[in-house]
Design an enzyme around this catalytic site. Sequence first.
Site, PDB file in Angstrom:
ATOM      1  N   ASP A  19       0.831  -1.204   0.000  1.00 28.06           N
ATOM      2  CA  ASP A  19       0.000   0.000   0.000  1.00 28.06           C
ATOM      3  C   ASP A  19       0.865   1.254   0.000  1.00 28.06           C
ATOM      4  O   ASP A  19       1.970   1.254   0.545  1.00 28.06           O
ATOM      5  CB  ASP A  19      -0.916  -0.023   1.238  1.00 28.06           C
ATOM      6  CG  ASP A  19      -2.065   0.960   1.106  1.00 28.06           C
ATOM      7  OD1 ASP A  19      -2.404   1.354  -0.031  1.00 28.06           O
ATOM      8  OD2 ASP A  19      -2.631   1.350   2.142  1.00 28.06           O
ATOM      9  N   TRP A  24       2.755   8.010  -2.546  1.00 24.53           N
ATOM     10  CA  TRP A  24       4.167   8.172  -2.958  1.00 24.53           C
ATOM     11  C   TRP A  24       4.234   9.130  -4.149  1.00 24.53           C
ATOM     12  O   TRP A  24       5.080  10.024  -4.187  1.00 24.53           O
ATOM     13  CB  TRP A  24       4.733   6.809  -3.325  1.00 24.53           C
ATOM     14  CG  TRP A  24       6.189   6.784  -3.675  1.00 24.53           C
ATOM     15  CD1 TRP A  24       7.238   6.561  -2.829  1.00 24.53           C
ATOM     16  CD2 TRP A  24       6.757   6.965  -4.984  1.00 24.53           C
ATOM     17  NE1 TRP A  24       8.424   6.605  -3.524  1.00 24.53           N
ATOM     18  CE2 TRP A  24       8.159   6.845  -4.847  1.00 24.53           C
ATOM     19  CE3 TRP A  24       6.224   7.221  -6.249  1.00 24.53           C
ATOM     20  CZ2 TRP A  24       9.036   6.968  -5.930  1.00 24.53           C
ATOM     21  CZ3 TRP A  24       7.096   7.351  -7.335  1.00 24.53           C
ATOM     22  CH2 TRP A  24       8.480   7.221  -7.161  1.00 24.53           C
ATOM     23  N   ARG A  32      -0.949   9.475  -9.788  1.00 25.39           N
ATOM     24  CA  ARG A  32      -0.926   8.228  -9.014  1.00 25.39           C
ATOM     25  C   ARG A  32      -0.344   7.064  -9.824  1.00 25.39           C
ATOM     26  O   ARG A  32       0.302   6.173  -9.270  1.00 25.39           O
ATOM     27  CB  ARG A  32      -2.359   7.870  -8.557  1.00 25.39           C
ATOM     28  CG  ARG A  32      -2.931   8.830  -7.527  1.00 25.39           C
ATOM     29  CD  ARG A  32      -4.389   8.477  -7.205  1.00 25.39           C
ATOM     30  NE  ARG A  32      -4.520   7.120  -6.713  1.00 25.39           N
ATOM     31  CZ  ARG A  32      -4.391   6.767  -5.425  1.00 25.39           C
ATOM     32  NH1 ARG A  32      -4.153   7.681  -4.510  1.00 25.39           N
ATOM     33  NH2 ARG A  32      -4.513   5.516  -5.063  1.00 25.39           N
ATOM     34  N   HIS A  36       2.166   3.638  -9.092  1.00 27.24           N
ATOM     35  CA  HIS A  36       1.926   2.214  -9.381  1.00 27.24           C
ATOM     36  C   HIS A  36       3.098   1.632 -10.181  1.00 27.24           C
ATOM     37  O   HIS A  36       3.533   0.506  -9.931  1.00 27.24           O
ATOM     38  CB  HIS A  36       0.605   2.028 -10.136  1.00 27.24           C
ATOM     39  CG  HIS A  36      -0.605   2.413  -9.321  1.00 27.24           C
ATOM     40  ND1 HIS A  36      -0.785   1.989  -8.028  1.00 27.24           N
ATOM     41  CD2 HIS A  36      -1.679   3.189  -9.616  1.00 27.24           C
ATOM     42  CE1 HIS A  36      -1.925   2.482  -7.546  1.00 27.24           C
ATOM     43  NE2 HIS A  36      -2.479   3.216  -8.494  1.00 27.24           N
ATOM     44  N   LEU A 131      10.597 -20.533  -5.193  1.00 23.32           N
ATOM     45  CA  LEU A 131       9.643 -19.716  -4.429  1.00 23.32           C
ATOM     46  C   LEU A 131       8.282 -19.842  -5.106  1.00 23.32           C
ATOM     47  O   LEU A 131       8.206 -19.921  -6.326  1.00 23.32           O
ATOM     48  CB  LEU A 131      10.083 -18.238  -4.489  1.00 23.32           C
ATOM     49  CG  LEU A 131       9.156 -17.208  -3.841  1.00 23.32           C
ATOM     50  CD1 LEU A 131       9.308 -17.267  -2.308  1.00 23.32           C
ATOM     51  CD2 LEU A 131       9.486 -15.784  -4.299  1.00 23.32           C
ATOM     52  N   GLU A 207       1.716 -13.329  12.380  1.00 22.34           N
ATOM     53  CA  GLU A 207       2.287 -12.157  13.057  1.00 22.34           C
ATOM     54  C   GLU A 207       2.122 -10.933  12.144  1.00 22.34           C
ATOM     55  O   GLU A 207       2.475 -10.981  10.964  1.00 22.34           O
ATOM     56  CB  GLU A 207       3.780 -12.384  13.351  1.00 22.34           C
ATOM     57  CG  GLU A 207       4.042 -13.504  14.331  1.00 22.34           C
ATOM     58  CD  GLU A 207       3.449 -13.227  15.717  1.00 22.34           C
ATOM     59  OE1 GLU A 207       3.444 -12.060  16.152  1.00 22.34           O
ATOM     60  OE2 GLU A 207       2.972 -14.196  16.353  1.00 22.34           O
TER      61      GLU A 207
HETATM   62  C1  IPE Z   1      -5.431  -2.800  -0.127  1.00 26.88           C
HETATM   63  O1  IPE Z   1      -5.088  -1.461  -0.274  1.00 26.88           O
HETATM   64  C2  IPE Z   1      -5.406  -3.496  -1.446  1.00 26.88           C
HETATM   65  C3  IPE Z   1      -4.123  -3.568  -2.119  1.00 26.88           C
HETATM   66  C4  IPE Z   1      -2.963  -3.141  -1.692  1.00 26.88           C
HETATM   67  C5  IPE Z   1      -4.165  -4.218  -3.391  1.00 26.88           C
HETATM   68  P1  IPE Z   1      -6.198  -0.319  -0.359  1.00 26.88           P
HETATM   69  O2  IPE Z   1      -5.456   0.965  -0.478  1.00 26.88           O
HETATM   70  O3  IPE Z   1      -7.180  -0.617  -1.426  1.00 26.88           O
HETATM   71  O4  IPE Z   1      -6.915  -0.443   1.056  1.00 26.88           O
HETATM   72  P2  IPE Z   1      -7.859   0.589   1.835  1.00 26.88           P
HETATM   73  O5  IPE Z   1      -8.918   1.020   0.879  1.00 26.88           O
HETATM   74  O6  IPE Z   1      -6.999   1.742   2.251  1.00 26.88           O
HETATM   75  O7  IPE Z   1      -8.364  -0.171   3.002  1.00 26.88           O
HETATM   76  C1  IPE Z   2      -1.697   0.216  -3.387  1.00 28.93           C
HETATM   77  O1  IPE Z   2      -1.435   1.573  -3.356  1.00 28.93           O
HETATM   78  C2  IPE Z   2      -1.927  -0.302  -4.788  1.00 28.93           C
HETATM   79  C3  IPE Z   2      -3.304  -0.733  -5.060  1.00 28.93           C
HETATM   80  C4  IPE Z   2      -4.291  -0.755  -4.213  1.00 28.93           C
HETATM   81  C5  IPE Z   2      -3.572  -1.211  -6.405  1.00 28.93           C
HETATM   82  P1  IPE Z   2      -2.613   2.624  -3.304  1.00 28.93           P
HETATM   83  O2  IPE Z   2      -3.009   2.978  -4.704  1.00 28.93           O
HETATM   84  O3  IPE Z   2      -3.715   2.174  -2.431  1.00 28.93           O
HETATM   85  O4  IPE Z   2      -1.878   3.867  -2.656  1.00 28.93           O
HETATM   86  P2  IPE Z   2      -2.486   4.884  -1.597  1.00 28.93           P
HETATM   87  O5  IPE Z   2      -2.965   4.083  -0.425  1.00 28.93           O
HETATM   88  O6  IPE Z   2      -3.612   5.611  -2.274  1.00 28.93           O
HETATM   89  O7  IPE Z   2      -1.335   5.771  -1.266  1.00 28.93           O
HETATM   90 MG    MG Z   3      -4.117   2.401  -0.469  1.00 25.55          MG
END
Ligand code: IPE
Ligand code: IPE
Ligand code: MG
Length: 250
Positions: A19, A24, A32, A36, A131, A207
């Site tokens: 996440d 970032w 955004r 990714h 792995l 954990e």
């Molecule tokens: C969880 O992250 C899903 C992935 C990393 C793929 P999200 O960014 O979607 O989670 P929430 O919405 O903050 O709970």
């Molecule tokens: C996780 O990063 C990637 C996916 C859920 C696909 P986010 O896109 O949720 O990044 P934030 O949480 O908005 O920073």
């Molecule tokens: Mg997120």
Amino acid sequence: MSAERFHLAAPRHIAIIMDGNGRWAQQRFLPRAVGHHAGVKAVRDIVEYCAAEPTCDVLSLFAFSSENWNRPKIEVSILMRLFLTTLESEIDKLHNNNICLRFIGDRTAFDLALQQKMTEGEQKTKNNTALTLVIAANYGGRWDMTQACQHLAERVEAGELKSSDVNEAILNQHLCLADLPEPDLFIRTGGEQRVSNFMLWQLAYTELYFTPILWPDFNQSALQEAITSFKGRQRRFGHTGDQIAALATP
Ligand code: IPE
Ligand code: IPE
Ligand code: MG
């Protein structure tokens, strides 16, 4: 009770919620999508570490949740394209590094080209042993339990099973990761302290480790820190600390 279960020197199965990609990028005043793309680099770094680490057998990465369809259409389509192009460029590399690729989640929602790439990746790498890399895509822990219940109900309807036969072990057999060890260490980057519908059943005794590091900045030394934290913990599985300590002394 088996001592091995309580005194794992290192995690065999590491499960990560990757996440923080969006934040970032936003911190850098970038779209955004850039976050990714940067996240894919971090994936390579972490996969490389786990494949080289003999104690690590399984790495599970949450790539797209069943709730992520709720994001703006443009972000969803960028993620889908990135998913496909990443598979196109990485499958051979994974194969050459003896990594077995697997997907969990409802893949029927993806377009056909992506579904085909996923199947191709799984077929090509299925006998690899360094792995097992599990990618959770359109995955949700509730979806997993629901599909397992549906399969069990079908078996009961068909007369193969009685409802009184249903127990934890049988339900577990119908879940996505039935043949793999449960995660020992769960890591969530990006600072949020929640599981966001990831492996709800399998995390029962995992954990948990949360770090504020945003996923694109997560690297091998950050993973080592998480593993060090894991090694310092005592897993009790409902027993007392004294029982576990007694097992440790020969
Ligand atoms: C969880 O992250 C899903 C992935 C990393 C793929 P999200 O960014 O979607 O989670 P929430 O919405 O903050 O709970
Ligand atoms: C996780 O990063 C990637 C996916 C859920 C696909 P986010 O896109 O949720 O990044 P934030 O949480 O908005 O920073
Ligand atoms: Mg997120």
